[in-house]
Scaffold this motif. Structure first.
Motif, mmCIF file in Angstrom:
data_model
loop_
_atom_site.group_PDB
_atom_site.id
_atom_site.type_symbol
_atom_site.label_atom_id
_atom_site.label_comp_id
_atom_site.label_asym_id
_atom_site.label_seq_id
_atom_site.Cartn_x
_atom_site.Cartn_y
_atom_site.Cartn_z
ATOM 1 N N MET A 1 0.819 -1.205 0.000
ATOM 2 C CA MET A 1 0.000 0.000 0.000
ATOM 3 C C MET A 1 0.860 1.265 0.000
ATOM 4 S SD MET A 1 -2.031 0.294 3.539
ATOM 5 C CE MET A 1 -1.479 1.157 4.920
ATOM 6 N N LEU A 2 2.123 1.119 0.464
ATOM 7 C CA LEU A 2 3.032 2.274 0.381
ATOM 8 C C LEU A 2 4.190 1.952 -0.568
ATOM 9 C CD1 LEU A 2 3.137 3.315 4.151
ATOM 10 C CD2 LEU A 2 2.073 4.577 2.291
ATOM 11 N N ALA A 3 3.944 1.013 -1.455
ATOM 12 C CA ALA A 3 5.026 0.541 -2.337
ATOM 13 C C ALA A 3 5.643 1.699 -3.116
ATOM 14 C CB ALA A 3 4.483 -0.501 -3.291
ATOM 15 N N GLY A 4 6.956 1.773 -3.052
ATOM 16 C CA GLY A 4 7.676 2.781 -3.821
ATOM 17 C C GLY A 4 7.702 4.154 -3.185
ATOM 18 N N LYS A 5 7.029 4.333 -2.058
ATOM 19 C CA LYS A 5 6.995 5.653 -1.428
ATOM 20 C C LYS A 5 8.246 5.858 -0.591
ATOM 21 C CE LYS A 5 2.869 6.681 -2.916
ATOM 22 N NZ LYS A 5 2.767 7.524 -4.092
ATOM 23 N N ARG A 6 8.750 7.075 -0.606
ATOM 24 C CA ARG A 6 9.962 7.376 0.158
ATOM 25 C C ARG A 6 9.611 8.313 1.321
ATOM 26 N NH1 ARG A 6 12.431 9.841 -4.915
ATOM 27 N NH2 ARG A 6 10.239 10.415 -4.861
ATOM 28 N N ILE A 7 9.966 7.856 2.499
ATOM 29 C CA ILE A 7 9.643 8.629 3.710
ATOM 30 C C ILE A 7 10.947 9.097 4.349
ATOM 31 C CG2 ILE A 7 8.443 8.595 5.943
ATOM 32 C CD1 ILE A 7 6.570 7.677 3.769
ATOM 33 N N LEU A 8 11.027 10.387 4.598
ATOM 34 C CA LEU A 8 12.134 10.903 5.398
ATOM 35 C C LEU A 8 11.613 10.964 6.829
ATOM 36 C CD1 LEU A 8 15.027 12.130 5.129
ATOM 37 C CD2 LEU A 8 13.930 14.364 5.214
ATOM 38 N N LEU A 9 12.184 10.162 7.710
ATOM 39 C CA LEU A 9 11.667 10.075 9.084
ATOM 40 C C LEU A 9 12.618 10.783 10.037
ATOM 41 C CD1 LEU A 9 9.743 8.939 11.257
ATOM 42 C CD2 LEU A 9 11.163 6.875 11.297
ATOM 43 N N ILE A 10 12.169 11.914 10.551
ATOM 44 C CA ILE A 10 12.983 12.656 11.517
ATOM 45 C C ILE A 10 12.590 12.176 12.919
ATOM 46 C CG2 ILE A 10 13.454 14.940 12.487
ATOM 47 C CD1 ILE A 10 13.051 16.034 9.626
ATOM 48 N N ILE A 11 13.557 11.620 13.615
ATOM 49 C CA ILE A 11 13.288 11.095 14.958
ATOM 50 C C ILE A 11 13.784 12.122 15.972
ATOM 51 C CG2 ILE A 11 13.695 9.168 16.544
ATOM 52 C CD1 ILE A 11 14.131 7.349 14.156
ATOM 53 N N GLY A 12 12.839 12.629 16.776
ATOM 54 C CA GLY A 12 13.195 13.620 17.796
ATOM 55 C C GLY A 12 13.617 12.930 19.084
ATOM 56 N N GLY A 13 14.129 13.729 20.003
ATOM 57 C CA GLY A 13 14.670 13.171 21.238
ATOM 58 C C GLY A 13 13.640 13.076 22.344
ATOM 59 N N GLY A 14 12.934 11.975 22.383
ATOM 60 C CA GLY A 14 11.956 11.761 23.450
ATOM 61 C C GLY A 14 11.889 10.278 23.714
ATOM 62 N N ILE A 15 11.274 9.920 24.834
ATOM 63 C CA ILE A 15 11.201 8.513 25.209
ATOM 64 C C ILE A 15 10.448 7.704 24.144
ATOM 65 C CG2 ILE A 15 9.165 8.866 26.684
ATOM 66 C CD1 ILE A 15 12.055 6.473 27.446
ATOM 67 N N ALA A 16 9.535 8.398 23.410
ATOM 68 C CA ALA A 16 8.764 7.687 22.378
ATOM 69 C C ALA A 16 9.629 7.316 21.166
ATOM 70 C CB ALA A 16 7.582 8.536 21.931
ATOM 71 N N ALA A 17 10.886 7.764 21.148
ATOM 72 C CA ALA A 17 11.743 7.485 19.985
ATOM 73 C C ALA A 17 11.860 5.979 19.737
ATOM 74 C CB ALA A 17 13.125 8.106 20.186
ATOM 75 N N PHE A 18 11.758 5.194 20.826
ATOM 76 C CA PHE A 18 11.884 3.742 20.618
ATOM 77 C C PHE A 18 10.754 3.205 19.744
ATOM 78 C CE2 PHE A 18 8.904 3.681 24.085
ATOM 79 C CZ PHE A 18 8.157 2.520 23.894
ATOM 80 N N LYS A 19 9.573 3.868 19.820
ATOM 81 C CA LYS A 19 8.435 3.420 18.994
ATOM 82 C C LYS A 19 8.689 3.734 17.512
ATOM 83 C CE LYS A 19 4.637 4.943 21.673
ATOM 84 N NZ LYS A 19 3.200 5.215 21.715
ATOM 85 N N SER A 20 9.581 4.711 17.263
ATOM 86 C CA SER A 20 9.864 5.071 15.872
ATOM 87 C C SER A 20 10.619 3.954 15.168
ATOM 88 C CB SER A 20 10.661 6.363 15.806
ATOM 89 O OG SER A 20 9.931 7.356 16.459
ATOM 90 N N LEU A 21 11.323 3.137 15.952
ATOM 91 C CA LEU A 21 12.008 1.997 15.340
ATOM 92 C C LEU A 21 10.960 1.008 14.817
ATOM 93 C CD1 LEU A 21 14.927 1.460 17.880
ATOM 94 C CD2 LEU A 21 14.972 2.661 15.692
ATOM 95 N N ASP A 22 9.905 0.819 15.610
ATOM 96 C CA ASP A 22 8.813 -0.051 15.166
ATOM 97 C C ASP A 22 8.121 0.573 13.951
ATOM 98 O OD1 ASP A 22 7.134 -2.271 15.292
ATOM 99 O OD2 ASP A 22 5.616 -1.152 16.413
ATOM 100 N N LEU A 23 7.994 1.919 13.984
ATOM 101 C CA LEU A 23 7.367 2.617 12.850
ATOM 102 C C LEU A 23 8.153 2.344 11.562
ATOM 103 C CD1 LEU A 23 5.350 4.681 11.665
ATOM 104 C CD2 LEU A 23 6.910 6.496 12.404
ATOM 105 N N ILE A 24 9.478 2.362 11.655
ATOM 106 C CA ILE A 24 10.308 2.081 10.467
ATOM 107 C C ILE A 24 9.927 0.712 9.909
ATOM 108 C CG2 ILE A 24 12.670 1.608 9.648
ATOM 109 C CD1 ILE A 24 13.706 3.598 11.729
#
Ligand code: C5P
Length: 397
Positions: A1-24
Protein backbone atom coordinates in the motif's frame (compact mmCIF):
# COMPACT_ATOMS: atom_id res chain seq x y z
CA UNK A 1 0.00 0.00 0.00
CA UNK A 2 3.03 2.27 0.38
CA UNK A 3 5.03 0.54 -2.34
CA UNK A 4 7.68 2.78 -3.82
CA UNK A 5 6.99 5.65 -1.43
CA UNK A 6 9.96 7.38 0.16
CA UNK A 7 9.64 8.63 3.71
CA UNK A 8 12.13 10.90 5.40
CA UNK A 9 11.67 10.08 9.08
CA UNK A 10 12.98 12.66 11.52
CA UNK A 11 13.29 11.09 14.96
CA UNK A 12 13.20 13.62 17.80
CA UNK A 13 14.67 13.17 21.24
CA UNK A 14 11.96 11.76 23.45
CA UNK A 15 11.20 8.51 25.21
CA UNK A 16 8.76 7.69 22.38
CA UNK A 17 11.74 7.49 19.98
CA UNK A 18 11.88 3.74 20.62
CA UNK A 19 8.44 3.42 18.99
CA UNK A 20 9.86 5.07 15.87
CA UNK A 21 12.01 2.00 15.34
CA UNK A 22 8.81 -0.05 15.17
CA UNK A 23 7.37 2.62 12.85
CA UNK A 24 10.31 2.08 10.47
CA UNK A 25 9.53 -1.63 10.43
CA UNK A 26 5.81 -1.10 9.83
CA UNK A 27 6.41 1.37 6.99
CA UNK A 28 8.89 -0.98 5.33
CA UNK A 29 6.50 -3.94 5.66
CA UNK A 30 4.12 -1.92 3.47
CA UNK A 31 6.72 -1.25 0.82
CA UNK A 32 8.01 2.20 1.80
CA UNK A 33 11.67 3.19 1.87
CA UNK A 34 12.51 4.97 5.10
CA UNK A 35 15.48 7.30 5.49
CA UNK A 36 15.98 8.12 9.17
CA UNK A 37 17.36 11.39 10.49
CA UNK A 38 18.28 11.48 14.15
CA UNK A 39 18.44 14.71 16.11
CA UNK A 40 21.25 15.01 18.62
CA UNK A 41 18.75 14.41 21.44
CA UNK A 42 17.29 11.36 19.66
CA UNK A 43 20.67 9.68 19.87
CA UNK A 44 20.22 9.64 23.65
CA UNK A 45 17.25 7.31 23.15
CA UNK A 46 17.99 5.24 20.04
CA UNK A 47 21.27 4.48 18.35
CA UNK A 48 22.05 5.33 14.72
CA UNK A 49 22.99 1.69 14.31
CA UNK A 50 19.53 0.39 15.24
CA UNK A 51 17.83 2.96 12.97
CA UNK A 52 20.16 2.01 10.15
CA UNK A 53 19.73 -1.73 10.68
CA UNK A 54 15.93 -1.48 10.70
CA UNK A 55 15.70 0.89 7.74
CA UNK A 56 18.53 -0.69 5.74
CA UNK A 57 19.40 2.88 4.79
CA UNK A 58 22.07 5.35 5.66
CA UNK A 59 21.08 7.28 8.78
CA UNK A 60 21.61 11.03 8.79
CA UNK A 61 22.77 12.57 12.03
CA UNK A 62 23.00 16.04 13.32
CA UNK A 63 26.78 16.05 13.28
CA UNK A 64 27.94 18.03 10.28
CA UNK A 65 29.42 15.49 7.98
CA UNK A 66 31.26 16.57 4.87
CA UNK A 67 30.89 13.13 3.30
CA UNK A 68 27.12 13.25 3.78
CA UNK A 69 26.92 16.72 2.33
CA UNK A 70 28.96 15.68 -0.71
CA UNK A 71 26.87 12.54 -1.27
CA UNK A 72 23.50 14.15 -0.77
CA UNK A 73 23.15 17.79 0.29
CA UNK A 74 20.57 18.69 2.91
CA UNK A 75 18.36 20.43 0.34
CA UNK A 76 18.34 17.36 -1.86
CA UNK A 77 17.73 15.09 1.14
CA UNK A 78 14.71 17.19 2.14
CA UNK A 79 13.22 16.87 -1.33
CA UNK A 80 14.08 13.30 -2.26
CA UNK A 81 11.21 12.04 -0.08
CA UNK A 82 7.50 11.85 -0.91
CA UNK A 83 6.64 12.76 2.68
CA UNK A 84 8.54 14.02 5.71
CA UNK A 85 7.44 12.46 9.01
CA UNK A 86 8.53 13.77 12.40
CA UNK A 87 8.08 11.12 15.11
CA UNK A 88 8.33 11.79 17.93
CA UNK A 89 7.80 15.52 17.44
CA UNK A 90 8.98 16.93 20.76
CA UNK A 91 7.84 20.27 22.20
CA UNK A 92 11.25 21.65 21.26
CA UNK A 93 11.07 20.44 17.66
CA UNK A 94 7.55 21.83 17.29
CA UNK A 95 8.73 25.19 18.68
CA UNK A 96 11.63 25.24 16.23
CA UNK A 97 9.33 24.41 13.33
CA UNK A 98 6.79 27.05 14.35
CA UNK A 99 9.56 29.63 14.74
CA UNK A 100 11.25 28.75 11.45
CA UNK A 101 14.58 27.83 13.04
CA UNK A 102 17.20 26.06 10.98
CA UNK A 103 20.05 25.47 13.37
CA UNK A 104 20.55 21.72 13.05
CA UNK A 105 20.03 19.12 10.37
CA UNK A 106 16.42 18.21 11.31
CA UNK A 107 15.15 21.79 11.48
CA UNK A 108 17.04 22.71 8.31
CA UNK A 109 15.46 19.80 6.43
CA UNK A 110 12.04 20.85 7.68
CA UNK A 111 12.59 24.40 6.45
CA UNK A 112 14.00 23.32 3.09
CA UNK A 113 11.50 20.65 2.13
CA UNK A 114 8.93 21.15 -0.60
CA UNK A 115 6.97 18.08 0.53
CA UNK A 116 4.14 17.64 2.99
CA UNK A 117 5.15 17.19 6.61
CA UNK A 118 3.36 14.96 9.12
CA UNK A 119 4.20 15.27 12.82
CA UNK A 120 3.42 12.83 15.63
CA UNK A 121 3.74 14.94 18.79
CA UNK A 122 4.91 13.25 21.99
CA UNK A 123 5.66 14.91 25.27
CA UNK A 124 4.66 15.20 28.91
CA UNK A 125 1.00 16.16 29.34
CA UNK A 126 1.81 19.55 30.92
CA UNK A 127 4.18 20.34 28.10
CA UNK A 128 1.48 19.38 25.57
CA UNK A 129 -1.13 21.51 27.30
CA UNK A 130 1.24 24.45 27.76
CA UNK A 131 -0.09 27.52 25.92
CA UNK A 132 3.23 27.81 24.06
CA UNK A 133 2.89 24.29 22.62
CA UNK A 134 -0.76 24.85 21.75
CA UNK A 135 0.18 28.14 20.07
CA UNK A 136 2.91 26.37 18.11
CA UNK A 137 0.50 23.59 17.16
CA UNK A 138 -2.00 26.14 15.81
CA UNK A 139 0.79 27.85 13.84
CA UNK A 140 1.98 24.55 12.38
CA UNK A 141 -1.52 23.41 11.47
CA UNK A 142 -2.14 26.79 9.89
CA UNK A 143 1.04 26.28 7.85
CA UNK A 144 -0.40 23.06 6.48
CA UNK A 145 1.59 20.67 8.67
CA UNK A 146 -0.35 17.44 9.20
CA UNK A 147 -0.66 15.93 12.65
CA UNK A 148 -1.41 12.52 14.10
CA UNK A 149 -2.09 12.12 17.82
CA UNK A 150 -1.03 12.54 20.52
CA UNK A 151 -2.99 9.85 22.35
CA UNK A 152 -4.23 10.03 25.90
CA UNK A 153 -2.97 7.56 28.48
CA UNK A 154 -0.33 6.71 31.05
CA UNK A 155 2.92 8.43 30.32
CA UNK A 156 6.47 7.27 30.85
CA UNK A 157 6.85 10.06 33.42
CA UNK A 158 4.02 8.62 35.53
CA UNK A 159 1.40 11.22 34.65
CA UNK A 160 -1.83 10.64 32.75
CA UNK A 161 -3.29 12.61 29.86
CA UNK A 162 -2.75 13.58 26.24
CA UNK A 163 0.87 13.50 25.13
CA UNK A 164 1.66 9.88 24.25
CA UNK A 165 2.87 9.47 20.70
CA UNK A 166 0.28 7.88 18.40
CA UNK A 167 0.84 4.16 17.93
CA UNK A 168 2.99 3.21 14.93
CA UNK A 169 0.03 1.72 13.06
CA UNK A 170 -1.97 4.95 13.50
CA UNK A 171 1.02 6.87 12.13
CA UNK A 172 1.17 4.44 9.19
CA UNK A 173 -2.52 5.18 8.49
CA UNK A 174 -1.84 8.93 8.58
CA UNK A 175 1.14 8.45 6.25
CA UNK A 176 -1.05 6.47 3.85
CA UNK A 177 -3.75 9.15 3.95
CA UNK A 178 -1.17 11.89 3.28
CA UNK A 179 0.17 9.97 0.29
CA UNK A 180 -3.20 8.87 -0.98
CA UNK A 181 -3.46 8.61 -4.72
CA UNK A 182 -7.19 9.12 -5.05
CA UNK A 183 -9.39 10.87 -7.59
CA UNK A 184 -9.00 14.13 -5.65
CA UNK A 185 -5.20 14.11 -5.66
CA UNK A 186 -3.93 17.57 -6.47
CA UNK A 187 -7.27 19.19 -5.55
CA UNK A 188 -7.64 21.57 -2.65
CA UNK A 189 -10.95 21.54 -0.79
CA UNK A 190 -12.04 23.94 1.94
CA UNK A 191 -14.40 22.56 4.60
CA UNK A 192 -16.02 24.57 7.39
CA UNK A 193 -17.36 22.68 10.37
CA UNK A 194 -18.65 22.92 13.93
CA UNK A 195 -20.55 25.68 15.69
CA UNK A 196 -19.31 29.20 16.24
CA UNK A 197 -19.09 30.88 19.63
CA UNK A 198 -20.08 34.53 19.72
CA UNK A 199 -18.90 36.27 22.89
CA UNK A 200 -21.34 38.21 25.05
CA UNK A 201 -18.57 39.16 27.47
CA UNK A 202 -15.23 37.52 28.34
CA UNK A 203 -16.94 34.54 30.01
CA UNK A 204 -20.26 34.08 28.21
CA UNK A 205 -21.09 33.30 24.63
CA UNK A 206 -23.88 32.41 22.21
CA UNK A 207 -23.56 29.00 20.59
CA UNK A 208 -25.53 26.14 19.10
CA UNK A 209 -25.58 22.37 19.50
CA UNK A 210 -23.62 21.43 16.37
CA UNK A 211 -21.14 18.65 17.19
CA UNK A 212 -19.09 19.07 14.03
CA UNK A 213 -19.55 15.34 13.28
CA UNK A 214 -20.77 15.69 9.69
CA UNK A 215 -18.20 18.31 8.67
CA UNK A 216 -15.40 16.28 10.24
CA UNK A 217 -16.54 13.13 8.42
CA UNK A 218 -16.64 15.03 5.12
CA UNK A 219 -13.11 16.39 5.63
CA UNK A 220 -11.87 12.88 6.42
CA UNK A 221 -13.63 11.38 3.37
CA UNK A 222 -12.22 14.06 1.05
CA UNK A 223 -8.73 13.50 2.43
CA UNK A 224 -9.14 9.74 1.93
CA UNK A 225 -9.78 10.43 -1.76
CA UNK A 226 -6.48 12.27 -1.95
CA UNK A 227 -7.65 15.88 -1.55
CA UNK A 228 -5.62 18.43 0.30
CA UNK A 229 -8.14 19.67 2.85
CA UNK A 230 -8.21 22.99 4.70
CA UNK A 231 -10.50 22.40 7.65
CA UNK A 232 -11.80 25.58 9.28
CA UNK A 233 -13.54 24.57 12.47
CA UNK A 234 -15.36 26.25 15.31
CA UNK A 235 -15.25 24.72 18.82
CA UNK A 236 -16.61 21.26 17.93
CA UNK A 237 -17.23 18.23 20.18
CA UNK A 238 -15.39 15.81 17.91
CA UNK A 239 -11.65 16.16 17.26
CA UNK A 240 -10.54 17.24 13.78
CA UNK A 241 -9.45 14.45 11.45
CA UNK A 242 -5.78 13.57 11.12
CA UNK A 243 -4.02 14.50 7.93
CA UNK A 244 -5.82 17.73 7.12
CA UNK A 245 -4.81 21.35 7.56
CA UNK A 246 -6.71 22.52 10.64
CA UNK A 247 -7.57 26.17 11.30
CA UNK A 248 -9.39 26.65 14.59
CA UNK A 249 -11.67 29.64 15.03
CA UNK A 250 -14.28 30.79 17.53
CA UNK A 251 -16.52 33.33 15.83
CA UNK A 252 -18.31 33.65 12.48
CA UNK A 253 -16.18 36.65 11.56
CA UNK A 254 -12.99 34.67 12.24
CA UNK A 255 -14.42 31.76 10.23
CA UNK A 256 -15.06 34.04 7.25
CA UNK A 257 -11.51 35.44 7.42
CA UNK A 258 -10.00 31.95 7.74
CA UNK A 259 -12.13 30.63 4.86
CA UNK A 260 -11.08 33.52 2.61
CA UNK A 261 -7.44 33.07 3.61
CA UNK A 262 -7.61 29.36 2.71
CA UNK A 263 -8.61 30.12 -0.89
CA UNK A 264 -7.93 29.39 -3.70
CA UNK A 265 -9.67 26.03 -3.56
CA UNK A 266 -11.17 23.76 -6.18
CA UNK A 267 -14.21 23.12 -4.03
CA UNK A 268 -15.64 24.38 -0.74
CA UNK A 269 -18.05 22.62 1.59
CA UNK A 270 -19.73 24.79 4.19
CA UNK A 271 -20.87 22.36 6.85
CA UNK A 272 -20.45 24.71 9.82
CA UNK A 273 -23.46 25.74 11.87
CA UNK A 274 -22.59 29.42 11.91
CA UNK A 275 -24.35 31.58 14.48
CA UNK A 276 -26.65 33.93 12.61
CA UNK A 277 -26.15 36.71 15.10
CA UNK A 278 -23.43 38.07 17.33
CA UNK A 279 -23.57 40.77 19.97
CA UNK A 280 -23.64 44.20 18.41
CA UNK A 281 -21.05 45.15 21.02
CA UNK A 282 -19.54 42.37 23.15
CA UNK A 283 -18.62 43.65 26.60
CA UNK A 284 -14.88 43.81 27.45
CA UNK A 285 -15.61 43.01 31.08
CA UNK A 286 -17.96 40.51 32.70
CA UNK A 287 -21.50 41.87 32.76
CA UNK A 288 -22.52 42.08 36.44
CA UNK A 289 -25.85 41.24 38.00
CA UNK A 290 -27.34 44.45 39.30
CA UNK A 291 -30.45 46.10 40.64
CA UNK A 292 -31.60 47.03 37.12
CA UNK A 293 -32.49 43.44 36.26
CA UNK A 294 -31.47 41.40 33.22
CA UNK A 295 -29.40 43.16 30.57
CA UNK A 296 -30.90 43.73 27.13
CA UNK A 297 -28.73 42.10 24.50
CA UNK A 298 -28.54 43.80 21.12
CA UNK A 299 -27.59 41.61 18.18
CA UNK A 300 -25.91 42.25 14.86
CA UNK A 301 -26.12 39.93 11.87
CA UNK A 302 -23.10 37.75 11.14
CA UNK A 303 -21.64 37.58 7.65
CA UNK A 304 -22.96 34.69 5.58
CA UNK A 305 -19.79 32.79 4.71
CA UNK A 306 -21.42 30.44 2.21
CA UNK A 307 -23.12 33.33 0.36
CA UNK A 308 -19.97 35.46 0.43
CA UNK A 309 -17.81 32.75 -1.14
CA UNK A 310 -20.56 31.63 -3.56
CA UNK A 311 -20.92 35.15 -4.86
CA UNK A 312 -17.22 35.96 -5.21
CA UNK A 313 -16.57 37.38 -8.66
CA UNK A 314 -12.87 36.45 -8.55
CA UNK A 315 -11.41 33.23 -7.17
CA UNK A 316 -14.71 31.45 -6.50
CA UNK A 317 -14.13 27.70 -6.05
CA UNK A 318 -15.47 25.73 -9.02
CA UNK A 319 -17.88 23.88 -6.75
CA UNK A 320 -19.50 25.42 -3.67
CA UNK A 321 -21.60 23.22 -1.42
CA UNK A 322 -23.84 24.40 1.41
CA UNK A 323 -26.08 22.69 3.92
CA UNK A 324 -29.65 23.36 4.87
CA UNK A 325 -30.97 22.08 8.16
CA UNK A 326 -34.74 22.41 7.97
CA UNK A 327 -37.68 21.21 10.00
CA UNK A 328 -40.45 21.57 7.43
CA UNK A 329 -40.88 21.78 3.64
CA UNK A 330 -37.25 20.67 3.43
CA UNK A 331 -36.93 20.50 -0.37
CA UNK A 332 -38.76 23.75 -1.07
CA UNK A 333 -36.80 25.70 1.54
CA UNK A 334 -33.48 24.20 0.53
CA UNK A 335 -34.10 24.86 -3.18
CA UNK A 336 -34.84 28.49 -2.39
CA UNK A 337 -31.73 28.64 -0.21
CA UNK A 338 -29.55 27.39 -3.07
CA UNK A 339 -30.82 30.23 -5.28
CA UNK A 340 -30.50 32.84 -2.57
CA UNK A 341 -26.96 31.96 -1.57
CA UNK A 342 -25.65 31.27 -5.07
CA UNK A 343 -24.02 27.93 -4.27
CA UNK A 344 -23.96 24.91 -6.60
CA UNK A 345 -25.34 22.25 -4.30
CA UNK A 346 -27.33 22.30 -1.10
CA UNK A 347 -27.27 19.21 1.08
CA UNK A 348 -30.63 19.39 2.79
CA UNK A 349 -31.65 17.48 5.87
CA UNK A 350 -34.62 17.30 8.17
CA UNK A 351 -33.52 18.12 11.70
CA UNK A 352 -36.94 17.82 13.35
CA UNK A 353 -36.37 16.39 16.85
CA UNK A 354 -38.20 13.14 15.97
CA UNK A 355 -35.57 12.32 13.30
CA UNK A 356 -32.78 12.16 15.93
CA UNK A 357 -30.38 13.51 13.30
CA UNK A 358 -29.08 16.55 15.20
CA UNK A 359 -26.33 15.18 17.46
CA UNK A 360 -26.94 11.61 16.20
CA UNK A 361 -24.76 9.33 14.11
CA UNK A 362 -27.10 9.02 11.12
CA UNK A 363 -28.31 11.41 8.49
CA UNK A 364 -30.90 11.41 5.70
CA UNK A 365 -30.05 13.99 3.07
CA UNK A 366 -31.30 15.30 -0.24
CA UNK A 367 -28.75 16.80 -2.59
CA UNK A 368 -30.19 19.77 -4.45
CA UNK A 369 -28.32 20.92 -7.54
CA UNK A 370 -29.15 22.58 -10.86
CA UNK A 371 -30.28 19.12 -12.01
CA UNK A 372 -32.90 18.83 -9.28
CA UNK A 373 -33.27 16.96 -5.98
CA UNK A 374 -31.61 13.62 -5.29
CA UNK A 375 -32.85 11.98 -2.06
CA UNK A 376 -30.45 9.54 -0.41
CA UNK A 377 -31.66 6.86 2.01
CA UNK A 378 -30.89 7.26 5.69
CA UNK A 379 -27.32 6.14 6.44
CA UNK A 380 -24.45 6.85 8.82
CA UNK A 381 -22.88 10.32 8.72
CA UNK A 382 -19.64 8.64 7.62
CA UNK A 383 -21.41 7.06 4.64
CA UNK A 384 -23.07 10.37 3.77
CA UNK A 385 -19.61 11.95 3.89
CA UNK A 386 -18.13 9.29 1.60
CA UNK A 387 -20.95 9.72 -0.90
CA UNK A 388 -20.58 13.51 -0.87
CA UNK A 389 -16.80 13.20 -1.34
CA UNK A 390 -17.26 10.79 -4.25
CA UNK A 391 -19.77 13.12 -5.87
CA UNK A 392 -17.38 16.05 -5.44
CA UNK A 393 -14.60 13.98 -7.05
CA UNK A 394 -16.89 13.28 -9.99
CA UNK A 395 -17.84 16.95 -10.36
CA UNK A 396 -14.20 18.09 -10.32
CA UNK A 397 -12.95 15.44 -12.72
O1 C5P B 1 -29.07 30.19 6.11
P1 C5P B 1 -28.68 28.93 6.78
O2 C5P B 1 -27.95 29.13 8.07
O3 C5P B 1 -29.76 27.91 6.90
O4 C5P B 1 -27.64 28.28 5.75
C1 C5P B 1 -26.95 27.12 6.02
C2 C5P B 1 -25.73 27.05 5.16
O5 C5P B 1 -25.07 28.30 5.10
C3 C5P B 1 -24.69 26.11 5.73
O6 C5P B 1 -23.97 25.57 4.64
C4 C5P B 1 -23.82 27.02 6.58
O7 C5P B 1 -22.52 26.49 6.75
C5 C5P B 1 -23.82 28.29 5.76
N1 C5P B 1 -23.74 29.52 6.55
C6 C5P B 1 -22.60 30.28 6.49
N2 C5P B 1 -22.54 31.46 7.17
C7 C5P B 1 -23.58 31.89 7.92
C8 C5P B 1 -24.75 31.12 7.99
C9 C5P B 1 -24.78 29.92 7.31
O8 C5P B 1 -21.64 29.89 5.82
N3 C5P B 1 -23.49 33.03 8.58
Amino acid sequence: MLAGKRILLIIGGGIAAFKSLDLIRRLRERGATVTPVLTRAAEEFVTPLSASALSAQKVYRDLFDLTDEAEMGHIELSRAADLVVVAPATADLMAKMAGGHANDLASTLLMATDKRVLIAPAMNVRMWEHPATQRNLATLQGDGILTVGPDEGDMACGEYGPGRMAEPLAIVDAVSAALQDGPLKGKHVLVTSGPTHEPIDPVRYIANRSSGAQGTAIARALSALGAEVSFVTGPADVPPPDGVRVIKVQTAQQMLEAAKAALPADAAVFAAAVADWRMAQASDSKIKKGPDGAPALTFAENPDILATVSQMTKGRPKLVVGFAAETDDVIAHATAKRERKGCDWIIANDVSPETGIMGGTENAVTVISAEGADAWPRMSKDDVARKIAARIAEALS
